[in-house]
Design an enzyme around this catalytic site. Sequence first.
Site, PDB file in Angstrom:
ATOM      1  N   ASP A 300       0.580  -1.400  -0.006  1.00 31.13           N
ATOM      2  CA  ASP A 300       0.155   0.227   0.274  1.00 31.13           C
ATOM      3  C   ASP A 300       1.023   1.531  -0.002  1.00 31.13           C
ATOM      4  O   ASP A 300       0.726   2.414  -0.172  1.00 31.13           O
ATOM      5  CB  ASP A 300      -0.925  -0.190   1.306  1.00 31.13           C
ATOM      6  CG  ASP A 300      -1.491  -0.731   0.885  1.00 31.13           C
ATOM      7  OD1 ASP A 300      -2.281  -1.802  -0.148  1.00 31.13           O
ATOM      8  OD2 ASP A 300      -3.255  -1.326   2.103  1.00 31.13           O
ATOM      9  N   ILE A 455      -1.914  -9.556  -6.997  1.00 26.48           N
ATOM     10  CA  ILE A 455      -0.562  -8.130  -6.792  1.00 26.48           C
ATOM     11  C   ILE A 455       0.658  -8.504  -6.294  1.00 26.48           C
ATOM     12  O   ILE A 455       1.678  -7.443  -6.669  1.00 26.48           O
ATOM     13  CB  ILE A 455      -1.180  -6.585  -7.456  1.00 26.48           C
ATOM     14  CG1 ILE A 455      -1.709  -6.550  -5.993  1.00 26.48           C
ATOM     15  CG2 ILE A 455      -2.011  -7.018  -8.815  1.00 26.48           C
ATOM     16  CD1 ILE A 455      -2.070  -4.952  -5.486  1.00 26.48           C
TER      17      ILE A 455
END
Length: 562
Positions: A300, A455
Amino acid sequence: MDFVVVPSCFSSLLNHSNNKNNIFYCYYNNKKNKSHFSVPSSAGIFSLRKFTTVSFGYDYRYRRGCRSKIECSRRRVMDSSTSPEFSKPKIVIGPGGYVLEDVPHLSDYIPDLPTYPNPLQDNPAYSVVKQYFVHVDDTVPQKVVVHKDSPRGIHFRRAGPRQKVYFESDEVHACIVTCGGLCPGLNTVIREIVCGLFHMYGVKKVLGIDGGYRGFYAKNTVNLNPKVVNDIHKRGGTILGTSRGGHDTSKIVDSIQDRGINQVYIIGGDGTQRGASVIFEEIRRRGLKVSVAGIPKTIDNDIPVIDKSFGFDTAVEEAQRAINAAHVEADSIENGIGLVKLMGRYSGFIAMHATLASRDVDCCLIPESPFYLEGPGGLFEYIERQLKENGHMVIVIAEGAGQELLSESMTLKDASGNKLLKDVGLWISQKIKDYFSKERKIPINLKYIDPTYMIRAIPSNASDNVYCTLLAQSAVHGAMAGYTGFTSGLVNGRQTYIPFNRIIEKQNKVVITDRMWARLLSSTNQPSFWSPKFAIGDEGNGEEPTELLDKGICGDEAPHFN
Ligand SMILES: Nc1ncnc2c1ncn2[C@@H]1O[C@H](COP(=O)(O)OP(=O)(O)O)[C@@H](O)[C@H]1O
Ligand SMILES: O=P(O)(O)OC[C@H]1O[C@](O)(COP(=O)(O)O)[C@@H](O)[C@@H]1O
Ligand SMILES: [Mg+2]
């Protein structure tokens, strides 16, 4: 006989010794009181306890001087290491507004620690390097864009090998743990910590902790060496396993002490670094010679101060595949809408960078940029215009975007206390379908792609692999040099040691008043959904500009790795 507190780690030292007799020397502040006693190793810790009585307010440092001899120096440290002074950040102020946000060092709370020449000076691979050792005063500025009258600002200690180390090679007993969600590159970091310790510092004892923090006290450990980790960087995930929750500080530190571990490498995101910080505080409170080093991990990219986190580039690259597929689908059918949901719980960096990289995206929605669906300037109006003009469109949405628009049910949390998100991808798909079929009577073809874990479950790409190597080696150099309570991180393209308090104080977020977000808006031509009411909150939270903006990727200065 004077009072002696025997740390529980003595049991493992006794058990690991090959000698028949372990001789314990106790040196007291008053040298005249010096005394020693010997214990047969077979006697174990229980016999040893016959000689001991707990004395409150004191703690004992120990050092394994040689295989048969353990020296313990009695220090009056408990009082000082628990004082509020110790918990304060280490700030050094210099002329011209220079501020060094320094990291703790073992010698801050253990006096008279011996130092040793760095074994790297005899290493043929490194002896050719001019000035291989980092100067003790080298620091890295946090801000590189300055005006002529600007104060010199905040600096961090430069990472790298030091001339003197605080551990002898055969004294080191390291451990590695991985916590939180997966991220490409975890195995590379593990590999490079192990290989760095073995090949650069001649260390022979490295333990892998199984399954995150709770593995310290509830699971088995695994012995790591260069052979075991040789090709793990080619695999996704973490060979050690990971978990959320289960952080029990005293059980973890007991386990560290009992196993005689003196270097702890903790790989994980913001939650993990918070956990590492309390482990470090407890270790310092107990006065143990144990270095705690963090290596920041998160796809993130929500960890502050650092340029970016490892695995982020790999995740963005993988996200391209989903966006490409969405574009192909949307482009091949009348009024096609390709919708891709990407990870990003509180920060929209993956969505923003994947959008900027792709150029096929017409709208990117992230948690930091509130949006609305209906009315002038809303998402529906924009979709209709795009379909009219281009016949198709691609939308990327970060999983944390628009959560406030979803139905208000109770907010659930995961084992670590992170908010469990509602599925904004499914929600917005339905909303778009309903609006166009029921209200506008315009037939659309919406294809929803959610690559979720794909991912982050992949191995790291080439540049992340190099990045992971530098982070891991920096952490090893730092721990060997006696630094502790630090995170190894890239600041303005330089490896640094950042104190835990700076890493955990806030989350890195996309700042929508920055140029990077403006670049995205100009690339997609989407509405900004901006309204003055958002700006008040934006100014009010005192956020620093987006870390990635001025420092690399598309910023003013290309990142350079040392
Ligand atoms: N404030 C905290 N204090 C101590 N441990 C924490 C704290 N926050 C998270 N942790 C621990 O850190 C680990 C990873 O945290 P999590 O938030 O799941 O992932 P990440 O580190 O990737 O952000 C978990 O084992 C969790 O219990
Ligand atoms: O692995 P889980 O528990 O399903 O959590 C998924 C979350 O993990 C992340 O991949 C990253 O989270 P952390 O870096 O905090 O571990 C988020 O993008 C995502 O929301
Ligand atoms: Mg996190």
